[in-house]
Enzyme design. Structure first.
Site, mmCIF file in Angstrom:
data_model
loop_
_atom_site.group_PDB
_atom_site.id
_atom_site.type_symbol
_atom_site.label_atom_id
_atom_site.label_comp_id
_atom_site.label_asym_id
_atom_site.label_seq_id
_atom_site.Cartn_x
_atom_site.Cartn_y
_atom_site.Cartn_z
ATOM 1 N N SER A 84 0.818 -1.203 0.000
ATOM 2 C CA SER A 84 0.000 0.000 0.000
ATOM 3 C C SER A 84 0.866 1.274 0.000
ATOM 4 O O SER A 84 1.631 1.494 -0.936
ATOM 5 C CB SER A 84 -0.965 -0.073 1.185
ATOM 6 N N ASP A 254 -9.764 -5.523 -4.520
ATOM 7 C CA ASP A 254 -9.146 -4.446 -3.736
ATOM 8 C C ASP A 254 -9.820 -3.111 -4.043
ATOM 9 O O ASP A 254 -9.825 -2.660 -5.190
ATOM 10 C CB ASP A 254 -7.650 -4.371 -4.071
ATOM 11 N N HIS A 287 -7.521 -5.645 -0.203
ATOM 12 C CA HIS A 287 -6.349 -4.926 0.314
ATOM 13 C C HIS A 287 -5.713 -5.583 1.539
ATOM 14 O O HIS A 287 -4.491 -5.608 1.671
ATOM 15 C CB HIS A 287 -6.754 -3.491 0.640
#
Length: 311
Positions: A84, A254, A287
């Site tokens: 991320s 995601d 995610h």
């Protein structure tokens, strides 16, 4: 989030332990402002100046300092793993040809560069409603996701039509495929953590604009003062050296690292020499799966370690 990211799963499944068990020397970094990275030579977290930064500063100062420290201690070039925000920092640095001289390869999980197509209704609403800017106007320089002010504003957004916050984690990350309920408890006992409100404004600018640029002071004179030009300079993903071995893994579910945004990044990397960019797509991953999935070891970490071994 902080370095606990890599230690959330049991020891036989956490990437940090798996790398160590495979003979790698593992160094875990904590992002500025999180629990283990709140020190400063002269400022305290109560000083507004302490929070006067965005990921631009993480790219310009923190990541190079981390690389330098590990390189000095280990005496060899590094493999880098980011998730991320950890991928955004790395991609921005690589686009300026920073760090690459001491890098062997990089594995980027849920790569974040472009976020204009982010599908998380919660994150998108927060950006479009200038939530971070509102906190800044209120004089809150520390963005504490558990703090009273943020929680209040989140509640307002959660009441908007089309935003379902019954499961707050899912409303940010997308529908994760493979999380045990016990791991979510472990996650919530450590995360999420503080960052600078200014950093959240910067990310909101990227969501609204679909660009990957330095922080916009929303004032031509201030931009000129900082950048020597009236608008913020862009980070050019096409400038990432094409001989840099990259492992990119992204998920179809995601909601933060949306696959359409990842495709924009891949398109700008496509001049990469054939086998230098290894892409992995997991249709069912969202995610949080990349750091908490019960299957992450066989799905992502084993191929990632195999990739490192080849470099």
């Amino acid at each position: 989030m902080d370095g606990i990211t890599w230690l959330l799963l049991p020891p036989d499944q956490s990437l940090a332990f798996l790398l160590a068990d495979n003979g790698f020397d593992v160094w875990i970094a904590n992002t500025r402002g999180t629990r283990y990275s709140r020190g400063h030579v002269s400022l305290s977290p109560d000083d507004p100046a302490y929070w006067d930064w965005t990921w631009d500063e993480l790219v310009a100062y923190d990541l190079p300092a981390t690389f330098q420290y590990v390189h000095d201690q280990a005496g060899q070039n590094l493999h880098y793993v980011g998730h991320s925000l950890g991928t955004l920092m790395a991609l921005a640095a690589f686009s300026k040809s920073q760090l690459v001289s001491s890098l062997r390869s990089a594995a980027l999980l849920c790569p974040i560069a472009y976020v204009g197509q982010m599908s998380s209704p919660l994150a998108r609403n927060a950006a479009n409603n200038f939530l971070a800017e509102a906190l800044h106007w209120l004089g809150l320089n520390e963005f504490d996701p558990r703090g009273e002010a943020v929680v209040k504003l989140l509640k307002i957004i959660c009441n908007k039509p089309g935003v379902d916050c019954t499961d707050l984690l899912t409303s940010f990350t997308g529908q994760n495929c493979c999380l045990n309920s016990s791991i979510v408890d472990v996650f919530l006992s450590h995360e999420p953590q503080s960052t600078a409100t200014k950093n959240m404004i910067h990310i909101s600018q990227m969501i609204r604009g679909g660009t990957i640029e330095m922080y916009d002071y929303d004032d031509e004179e201030k931009n000129r003062e900082h950048y020597g030009e009236t608008s913020p300079p862009a980070y050019n993903m096409a400038s990432i050296p094409n001989d840099l071995p990259l492992f990119l893994s992204y998920g179809g579910a995601d909601a933060l690292s949306d696959m359409n945004d990842v495709q924009l990044l891949l398109d700008s990397l496509k001049d990469g020499e054939g086998d230098k960019v290894v892409k992995q797509y997991r249709a069912d991953y969202a995610h949080a799966d990349y750091v908490m999935s019960a299957n992450a070891k066989q799905d992502v970490y084993d191929p990632l370690i195999a990739f490192f071994r080849l470099q």
